[in-house]
Design an enzyme around this catalytic site. Sequence first.
Site, mmCIF file in Angstrom:
data_model
loop_
_atom_site.group_PDB
_atom_site.id
_atom_site.type_symbol
_atom_site.label_atom_id
_atom_site.label_comp_id
_atom_site.label_asym_id
_atom_site.label_seq_id
_atom_site.Cartn_x
_atom_site.Cartn_y
_atom_site.Cartn_z
ATOM 1 N N SER A 117 0.832 -1.212 0.000
ATOM 2 C CA SER A 117 0.000 0.000 0.000
ATOM 3 C C SER A 117 0.867 1.262 0.000
ATOM 4 O O SER A 117 0.471 2.284 -0.555
ATOM 5 C CB SER A 117 -0.984 -0.003 1.173
ATOM 6 O OG SER A 117 -0.319 0.162 2.393
ATOM 7 N N MET A 174 10.924 -6.988 3.619
ATOM 8 C CA MET A 174 11.182 -7.693 4.872
ATOM 9 C C MET A 174 12.563 -8.361 4.921
ATOM 10 O O MET A 174 12.708 -9.440 5.489
ATOM 11 C CB MET A 174 10.077 -8.736 5.125
ATOM 12 C CG MET A 174 8.683 -8.152 5.181
ATOM 13 S SD MET A 174 8.537 -6.830 6.406
ATOM 14 C CE MET A 174 8.496 -7.817 7.890
ATOM 15 N N LEU A 187 19.291 -5.259 4.467
ATOM 16 C CA LEU A 187 20.221 -5.055 3.356
ATOM 17 C C LEU A 187 21.659 -5.112 3.871
ATOM 18 O O LEU A 187 21.961 -4.610 4.956
ATOM 19 C CB LEU A 187 19.946 -3.698 2.711
ATOM 20 C CG LEU A 187 18.555 -3.576 2.072
ATOM 21 C CD1 LEU A 187 18.260 -2.125 1.703
ATOM 22 C CD2 LEU A 187 18.438 -4.475 0.839
ATOM 23 N N ASN A 224 13.425 4.293 3.648
ATOM 24 C CA ASN A 224 12.549 3.281 4.253
ATOM 25 C C ASN A 224 11.429 3.974 5.016
ATOM 26 O O ASN A 224 11.580 5.110 5.458
ATOM 27 C CB ASN A 224 13.369 2.412 5.225
ATOM 28 C CG ASN A 224 12.542 1.294 5.830
ATOM 29 O OD1 ASN A 224 11.729 0.663 5.135
ATOM 30 N ND2 ASN A 224 12.715 1.042 7.117
ATOM 31 N N HIS A 258 8.943 3.250 8.376
ATOM 32 C CA HIS A 258 8.793 2.369 9.541
ATOM 33 C C HIS A 258 7.577 2.853 10.342
ATOM 34 O O HIS A 258 7.417 4.056 10.546
ATOM 35 C CB HIS A 258 10.066 2.422 10.391
ATOM 36 C CG HIS A 258 9.997 1.517 11.567
ATOM 37 N ND1 HIS A 258 10.197 0.149 11.465
ATOM 38 C CD2 HIS A 258 9.701 1.762 12.866
ATOM 39 C CE1 HIS A 258 10.047 -0.390 12.660
ATOM 40 N NE2 HIS A 258 9.735 0.570 13.531
ATOM 41 N N GLY A 277 22.452 0.144 9.832
ATOM 42 C CA GLY A 277 21.740 -0.457 10.961
ATOM 43 C C GLY A 277 20.297 -0.795 10.625
ATOM 44 O O GLY A 277 19.849 -0.621 9.501
HETATM 45 C C1 GRF Z 1 4.146 -0.634 6.630
HETATM 46 O O1 GRF Z 1 3.553 -0.514 7.888
HETATM 47 C C2 GRF Z 1 5.555 -0.103 6.656
HETATM 48 O O2 GRF Z 1 5.735 0.947 7.565
HETATM 49 C C3 GRF Z 1 6.348 -1.297 7.100
HETATM 50 O O3 GRF Z 1 5.712 -2.402 6.491
HETATM 51 C C4 GRF Z 1 4.355 -2.082 6.221
HETATM 52 C C5 GRF Z 1 4.160 -2.288 4.760
HETATM 53 O O4 GRF Z 1 2.821 -2.111 4.376
HETATM 54 N N1 GRF Z 1 7.738 -1.156 6.769
HETATM 55 P P1 GRF Z 1 2.447 -2.023 2.839
HETATM 56 O O5 GRF Z 1 2.934 -3.321 2.203
HETATM 57 O O6 GRF Z 1 3.136 -0.824 2.265
HETATM 58 O O7 GRF Z 1 0.961 -1.916 2.801
#
Ligand code: GRF
Length: 206
Positions: free
Chosen positions: A15, A91, A94, A108, A110, A144
């Site tokens: 998303s 997931m 790197l 990224n 988070h 990190g």
């Molecule tokens: C999101 O919450 C993002 O912050 C985290 O993983 C989730 C990915 O969601 N790293 P999507 O696949 O972008 O819907």
Amino acid sequence: MRLARIGVLLSGRGSNFQALAEACEAGVLPAKIAVVVSNVEDAGGLDHARRLGLDAVAVAHRGLQRTEHERLVDETLREQDADWVCLAGYMRLLSPWFVDRWKWRIVNIHPSLLPSFPGLHVHEQVLDYGARVSGCTVHLVDGGMDTGPIVTQRAVAVEDGDDPAKLAARVLEQEHLAYPEAMRRLLTESWRVQGRRLVFGPAIDG
Ligand code: GRF
């Protein structure tokens, strides 16, 4: 002017990738999605990218060493002439090799206010701790885990009745605003990294 070319790495529904793609399409983000790469062959994000007519490539990691896999990902990104790598629910950690090769060009998102609650199961961690505020962080990637210079953050109040799914949904809404906004700033403003801070604005000499 040549539009910046973003390579997206994802492992799931994508998303955040969609939010970036929509911002590109709407002209809010002066960029183009060059390619979407996933280590998960049946990731929903790949299907969505294909529906949008974008290049979507699965690079499975099974049976490969981390660096072998990353070399394939890197080749795919370079074949599509990517300038930036946006991690959107990717997931995998790197390696220093990959991070160095794309120095300050990997971003990224988070789902917490870093440096609180890095890693996995973020919303559970937030609720277990009893935090009253959570949110999301867009940051450049360094060596990190969830530690690189912060581009932007958005806060979300934690409500008494929250469970991880409810909190995740409200944070995700903010993620979809934060990621395009952060990328727009990175692409359109001057900035530099000073220590661990990302500073916007022209460098002042002397
Ligand atoms: C999101 O919450 C993002 O912050 C985290 O993983 C989730 C990915 O969601 N790293 P999507 O696949 O972008 O819907």
